[in-house]
Write a protein that holds these residues in place. Structure first.
Motif, PDB file in Angstrom:
ATOM      1  N   TRP A 158       0.813  -1.210   0.000  1.00  0.00           N
ATOM      2  CA  TRP A 158       0.000   0.000   0.000  1.00  0.00           C
ATOM      3  C   TRP A 158       0.850   1.266   0.000  1.00  0.00           C
ATOM      4  N   SER A 159       2.026   1.213   0.603  1.00  0.00           N
ATOM      5  CA  SER A 159       2.878   2.395   0.673  1.00  0.00           C
ATOM      6  C   SER A 159       3.859   2.468  -0.487  1.00  0.00           C
ATOM      7  N   ASN A 160       4.651   1.421  -0.659  1.00  0.00           N
ATOM      8  CA  ASN A 160       5.695   1.458  -1.688  1.00  0.00           C
ATOM      9  C   ASN A 160       5.134   1.397  -3.108  1.00  0.00           C
ATOM     10  N   LEU A 161       4.080   0.615  -3.306  1.00  0.00           N
ATOM     11  CA  LEU A 161       3.526   0.464  -4.648  1.00  0.00           C
ATOM     12  C   LEU A 161       2.400   1.444  -4.938  1.00  0.00           C
ATOM     13  N   LEU A 162       1.486   1.636  -3.976  1.00  0.00           N
ATOM     14  CA  LEU A 162       0.338   2.512  -4.210  1.00  0.00           C
ATOM     15  C   LEU A 162       0.541   3.925  -3.674  1.00  0.00           C
ATOM     16  N   GLY A 163       1.670   4.162  -3.022  1.00  0.00           N
ATOM     17  CA  GLY A 163       2.037   5.536  -2.669  1.00  0.00           C
ATOM     18  C   GLY A 163       1.371   6.126  -1.448  1.00  0.00           C
ATOM     19  N   MET A 164       0.786   5.310  -0.580  1.00  0.00           N
ATOM     20  CA  MET A 164       0.178   5.841   0.640  1.00  0.00           C
ATOM     21  C   MET A 164       1.245   6.220   1.661  1.00  0.00           C
ATOM     22  N   LYS A 165       0.949   7.241   2.439  1.00  0.00           N
ATOM     23  CA  LYS A 165       1.817   7.653   3.536  1.00  0.00           C
ATOM     24  C   LYS A 165       1.488   6.837   4.779  1.00  0.00           C
ATOM     25  N   VAL A 166       2.500   6.392   5.495  1.00  0.00           N
ATOM     26  CA  VAL A 166       2.288   5.671   6.747  1.00  0.00           C
ATOM     27  C   VAL A 166       2.206   6.703   7.866  1.00  0.00           C
ATOM     28  N   TYR A 167       1.022   6.849   8.458  1.00  0.00           N
ATOM     29  CA  TYR A 167       0.811   7.829   9.524  1.00  0.00           C
ATOM     30  C   TYR A 167       1.190   7.254  10.883  1.00  0.00           C
ATOM     31  N   GLU A 168       0.864   6.000  11.118  1.00  0.00           N
ATOM     32  CA  GLU A 168       1.164   5.357  12.399  1.00  0.00           C
ATOM     33  C   GLU A 168       1.484   3.891  12.149  1.00  0.00           C
ATOM     34  N   LYS A 169       2.324   3.328  13.028  1.00  0.00           N
ATOM     35  CA  LYS A 169       2.609   1.899  12.982  1.00  0.00           C
ATOM     36  C   LYS A 169       2.824   1.428  14.417  1.00  0.00           C
ATOM     37  N   ASN A 170       2.023   0.455  14.819  1.00  0.00           N
ATOM     38  CA  ASN A 170       2.095  -0.072  16.176  1.00  0.00           C
ATOM     39  C   ASN A 170       2.442  -1.553  16.087  1.00  0.00           C
ATOM     40  N   ASP A 171       3.705  -1.878  16.321  1.00  0.00           N
ATOM     41  CA  ASP A 171       4.141  -3.267  16.192  1.00  0.00           C
ATOM     42  C   ASP A 171       3.508  -4.158  17.249  1.00  0.00           C
ATOM     43  N   ALA A 172       3.301  -3.614  18.454  1.00  0.00           N
ATOM     44  CA  ALA A 172       2.719  -4.415  19.530  1.00  0.00           C
ATOM     45  C   ALA A 172       1.283  -4.816  19.195  1.00  0.00           C
ATOM     46  N   MET A 173       0.528  -3.881  18.618  1.00  0.00           N
ATOM     47  CA  MET A 173      -0.873  -4.143  18.255  1.00  0.00           C
ATOM     48  C   MET A 173      -0.991  -4.706  16.844  1.00  0.00           C
ATOM     49  N   LYS A 174       0.123  -4.764  16.133  1.00  0.00           N
ATOM     50  CA  LYS A 174       0.137  -5.233  14.747  1.00  0.00           C
ATOM     51  C   LYS A 174      -0.831  -4.437  13.873  1.00  0.00           C
ATOM     52  N   GLN A 175      -0.728  -3.101  13.996  1.00  0.00           N
ATOM     53  CA  GLN A 175      -1.596  -2.193  13.260  1.00  0.00           C
ATOM     54  C   GLN A 175      -0.780  -1.139  12.540  1.00  0.00           C
ATOM     55  N   ALA A 176      -1.341  -0.626  11.463  1.00  0.00           N
ATOM     56  CA  ALA A 176      -0.739   0.500  10.761  1.00  0.00           C
ATOM     57  C   ALA A 176      -1.850   1.358  10.183  1.00  0.00           C
ATOM     58  N   LEU A 177      -1.629   2.675  10.192  1.00  0.00           N
ATOM     59  CA  LEU A 177      -2.593   3.631   9.654  1.00  0.00           C
ATOM     60  C   LEU A 177      -1.957   4.338   8.469  1.00  0.00           C
ATOM     61  N   LEU A 178      -2.621   4.273   7.317  1.00  0.00           N
ATOM     62  CA  LEU A 178      -2.088   4.855   6.088  1.00  0.00           C
ATOM     63  C   LEU A 178      -3.118   5.760   5.444  1.00  0.00           C
ATOM     64  N   GLY A 179      -2.659   6.618   4.546  1.00  0.00           N
ATOM     65  CA  GLY A 179      -3.585   7.484   3.830  1.00  0.00           C
ATOM     66  C   GLY A 179      -2.866   8.301   2.776  1.00  0.00           C
ATOM     67  N   TYR A 180      -3.665   9.023   1.984  1.00  0.00           N
ATOM     68  CA  TYR A 180      -3.113   9.865   0.933  1.00  0.00           C
ATOM     69  C   TYR A 180      -3.056  11.343   1.325  1.00  0.00           C
ATOM     70  N   ALA A 181      -3.867  11.740   2.309  1.00  0.00           N
ATOM     71  CA  ALA A 181      -3.879  13.148   2.722  1.00  0.00           C
ATOM     72  C   ALA A 181      -4.367  13.245   4.157  1.00  0.00           C
ATOM     73  N   ASP A 182      -3.912  14.296   4.846  1.00  0.00           N
ATOM     74  CA  ASP A 182      -4.255  14.458   6.256  1.00  0.00           C
ATOM     75  C   ASP A 182      -5.755  14.580   6.482  1.00  0.00           C
ATOM     76  N   ASP A 183      -6.466  15.214   5.546  1.00  0.00           N
ATOM     77  CA  ASP A 183      -7.888  15.478   5.752  1.00  0.00           C
ATOM     78  C   ASP A 183      -8.790  14.437   5.087  1.00  0.00           C
ATOM     79  N   GLN A 184      -8.230  13.309   4.678  1.00  0.00           N
ATOM     80  CA  GLN A 184      -9.029  12.252   4.053  1.00  0.00           C
ATOM     81  C   GLN A 184      -9.171  11.059   4.987  1.00  0.00           C
ATOM     82  N   CYS A 185     -10.184  10.249   4.711  1.00  0.00           N
ATOM     83  CA  CYS A 185     -10.366   8.994   5.427  1.00  0.00           C
ATOM     84  C   CYS A 185      -9.102   8.151   5.302  1.00  0.00           C
TER      85      CYS A 185
END
Length: 242
Positions: free
Chosen positions: A99-126
Motif C-alpha cells: 500500500w505504501s511502496n507500490l500505491l504511494g500511501m503515507k504511513v501515519y502510524e505503525k504499532n508493532d505491539a498491536m500489529k496495526q498500521a494507519l495509512l492514507g493519501y492526505a491528512d484530511d481524508q479517510c
C-alpha cells in the motif's frame, strides 16, 4: 452511494442489493468503519441499536448485514466524519510495502505491539487501517472493494508497475461506458491478501459522481417499487430482515 458529503472530498459507501440473494457469508476481511460523531451515537440509541463501549468514548454497533461501525463520541468534524476503514491482513509488513511502496500511501502510524498500521493519501481524508490478524484472510461471499480516483494519465503506469512487480491485476485498464454519463477508465487490482482495489480516472469520476439533490427521493421511490417480496414468496424463500 451514501456518505456525509460529495465524493470529491468525502468517503462514500456503495450499497448494492442483489435480487434473489437471501443472505451472505461474512468473512474475516473487513473489520469495520470508524466514524467521529456524537450525533450518530445519539441516533443509534434513539433507534434502539445495540451499542457496546469498546474503549472509553468509542462505541461499536453492527449494521443489519453484520458489518461493524465504531462510533467516536466527539463532535462531528468539519471535514469527513468517516475517520478510517479497517481491513484485516495476514502479514502487516508485506501489506505496508504494497500500500505504501507500490500505491504511494503515507504511513501515519505503525504499532508493532498491536500489529496495526494507519495509512492514507492526505491528512484530511479517510485513512486505511491495516490490522494483522495472524491467519489467512477469508473474504466470504459478502466482500466488496475499495476505490480511489487518480489522474487518468497515471493509470497505465500503475498497471505497468504492478505487472513488473508480479502483482495481481483483476481487470486491466478498461473504459466503462455509462449511458448518458461520463465514460470512466479503471484498473482493478488485488493486494497480497486479495483485497480488491479499483483505481478510477479522476476527471470522468468527478463528472459521474456528482451529488444528486434528488438522491434521497430517488432511493425512497426505488425502495417503494421494490419487488423482492414477490420474488422470495414465489421461490418460497425467506427474505432477510432489514
Amino acid at each position: 452511494m451514501v456518505g456525509f458529503g460529495p465524493e470529491d472530498n468525502h468517503f462514500v459507501s456503495e450499497l448494492t442489493y442483489n435480487y434473489g440473494v437471501g443472505d451472505y457469508r461474512l468473512g474475516n476481511d473487513f473489520l469495520g468503519i470508524t466514524l467521529q460523531s456524537s450525533e450518530a451515537i445519539s441516533n443509534a440509541k434513539n433507534q434502539g441499536w445495540t451499542l457496546t463501549e469498546a474503549t472509553e468514548g468509542v462505541f461499536v454497533t453492527e449494521a443489519p448485514g453484520g458489518y461493524k461501525f465504531f462510533l467516536v463520541d466527539k463532535e462531528q468534524p468539519q471535514t469527513d466524519p468517516v475517520q478510517k476503514v479497517t481491513l484485516a491482513v495476514s502479514d502487516l509488513q508485506r501489506s505496508i510495502n504494497y500500500w505504501s511502496n507500490l500505491l504511494g500511501m503515507k504511513v501515519y502510524e505503525k504499532n508493532d505491539a498491536m500489529k496495526q498500521a494507519l495509512l492514507g493519501y492526505a491528512d484530511d481524508q479517510c485513512k486505511l487501517e491495516l490490522q494483522d490478524i495472524g491467519c489467512p484472510i477469508d473474504h466470504g461471499t459478502a466482500y466488496g472493494r475499495i476505490a480511489f480516483s487518480c489522474p487518468r494519465e497515471q493509470l497505465p503506469g500503475i498497471e505497468t508497475q504492478m505487472k513488473e512487480e508480479n502483482q495481481k491485476i483483476l481487470t486491466p485498464l478498461v473504459s466503462l461506458d455509462t449511458p448518458g454519463k461520463a465514460t470512466v477508465e479503471v484498473v482493478i487490482l488485488a493486494d497480497p491478501d486479495g483485497h480488491e482495489i479499483c483505481l478510477v480516472g479522476d476527471s470522468a469520476f468527478r463528472e459521474l459522481s456528482r451529488m444528486d439533490p434528488e438522491g434521497r427521493k430517488l432511493l425512497d421511490n426505488a425502495m417503494a417499487a421494490d419487488k423482492s417480496n414477490e420474488w422470495f414468496a414465489k421461490h418460497q424463500k425467506q427474505k432477510p430482515s432489514a
